[in-house]
Design a protein around this motif. Structure first.
Motif, PDB file in Angstrom:
ATOM      1  N   ALA A 294      -0.131 -10.798   4.856  1.00  0.00           N
ATOM      2  CA  ALA A 294       0.349 -10.388   3.580  1.00  0.00           C
ATOM      3  C   ALA A 294       2.089 -10.917   3.191  1.00  0.00           C
ATOM      4  N   ALA A 295       2.681 -11.387   4.049  1.00  0.00           N
ATOM      5  CA  ALA A 295       4.176 -12.306   3.971  1.00  0.00           C
ATOM      6  C   ALA A 295       4.014 -13.027   2.792  1.00  0.00           C
ATOM      7  N   ALA A 296       2.692 -13.878   3.185  1.00  0.00           N
ATOM      8  CA  ALA A 296       2.595 -15.337   2.478  1.00  0.00           C
ATOM      9  C   ALA A 296       2.175 -14.979   0.982  1.00  0.00           C
ATOM     10  N   ILE A 297       1.369 -13.708   0.882  1.00  0.00           N
ATOM     11  CA  ILE A 297       0.859 -13.446  -0.493  1.00  0.00           C
ATOM     12  C   ILE A 297       2.357 -12.669  -1.680  1.00  0.00           C
TER      13      ILE A 297
ATOM     14  N   ASN B 206       7.356 -16.198  -6.157  1.00  0.00           N
ATOM     15  CA  ASN B 206       8.268 -17.614  -5.913  1.00  0.00           C
ATOM     16  C   ASN B 206       7.099 -18.200  -6.823  1.00  0.00           C
ATOM     17  N   GLY B 207       5.700 -17.754  -7.175  1.00  0.00           N
ATOM     18  CA  GLY B 207       4.477 -18.609  -7.675  1.00  0.00           C
ATOM     19  C   GLY B 207       4.445 -20.086  -6.754  1.00  0.00           C
TER      20      GLY B 207
ATOM     21  N   ALA C 296       0.817 -25.181  -8.371  1.00  0.00           N
ATOM     22  CA  ALA C 296      -1.849 -24.935  -7.700  1.00  0.00           C
ATOM     23  C   ALA C 296      -1.152 -24.155  -9.242  1.00  0.00           C
ATOM     24  N   ASN C 297      -0.035 -24.261 -10.338  1.00  0.00           N
ATOM     25  CA  ASN C 297      -0.478 -23.098 -11.359  1.00  0.00           C
ATOM     26  C   ASN C 297      -0.021 -21.618 -11.007  1.00  0.00           C
ATOM     27  N   TRP C 298       0.487 -21.026  -9.748  1.00  0.00           N
ATOM     28  CA  TRP C 298      -0.132 -19.502  -9.951  1.00  0.00           C
ATOM     29  C   TRP C 298       1.770 -19.120 -10.194  1.00  0.00           C
ATOM     30  N   LEU C 299       1.421 -18.216 -11.058  1.00  0.00           N
ATOM     31  CA  LEU C 299       2.426 -17.326 -11.734  1.00  0.00           C
ATOM     32  C   LEU C 299       3.769 -16.706 -10.887  1.00  0.00           C
TER      33      LEU C 299
END
Length: 204
Positions: A146-149, A155-156, A160-163
């Motif tokens: 959960a901490a990683a998510i 921060n995104g 990987a183009n994760w916002l």
């Protein structure tokens, strides 16, 4: 007659010396025997306090994550922006795992009380240290995932183009972050529980 009187005088002196030395040899063993239960009972009482605290922290983390959701104010009739914990498998696993850990900690309280009443009993203490280790493993895996998510949500990831969605879903991220912090607090307390059980099982 002089020889018989000399032997009569020597016999009581040796018996008195042996009687005087016997209590001195047995006293340290008695003191050590009574000190061990007090020491183990004190460890068991501290174990109960930590166990209740860990259960409270785990319950708070479960409730916080299980009620995490937010809907943005701008939406249309057919489309709206909403975030909920069950949208992510990791957060769903977190809720299930922490609920299991909370249930275990509550159910383990009677065994901790037994260790207070019977401080020299090794069976309940051995059972607790095994189950505590399994609970620590489960809680650590859930909290770490959960901490990683939560980190990605704050921060995104440009590669990987994760916002970073926390710029919009602020309440959602705050509650999720609080749940992760509560889970790590529960993990730290349970690690101390394992150490206490190991100390209590040590023979003296």
């Amino acid at each position: 007659m002089e020889k018989s009187e000399a032997t009569a005088i020597d016999v009581p002196e040796t018996s008195r010396e042996s009687k005087g030395k016997a209590p001195l040899l047995s006293a340290p063993a008695a003191v050590q025997h009574t000190a061990a239960p007090r020491y183990k009972r004190g460890v068991a009482i501290f174990d109960l306090i930590l166990r209740i605290s860990a259960a409270t922290a785990a319950l708070g983390a479960t409730v916080a994550m299980g009620t995490t959701e937010e809907t943005l104010p701008f939406f249309t009739q057919f489309f709206q922006f909403q975030a909920s914990y069950d949208d992510l498998t990791t957060f769903s696993f977190f809720v299930i795992a922490m609920a299991i850990v909370t249930s275990y900690l509550v159910l383990s309280i009677p065994f901790s009380i037994v260790c207070i009443v019977r401080p020299l009993a090794t069976g309940p203490r051995l059972l607790l240290i095994i189950c505590d280790t399994l609970a620590v493993t489960l809680a650590t895996s859930a909290a770490g995932a959960a901490a990683a998510i939560v980190y990605l949500a704050h921060n995104g990831n440009s590669s990987a183009n994760w916002l970073a969605i926390c710029q919009q879903f602020t309440d959602f991220c705050q509650r999720a972050s609080g749940a992760v912090v509560g889970a790590f607090v529960a993990v730290a307390l349970m690690i101390f529980l394992v150490l206490l059980s190991a100390i209590a099982l040590r023979k003296r």
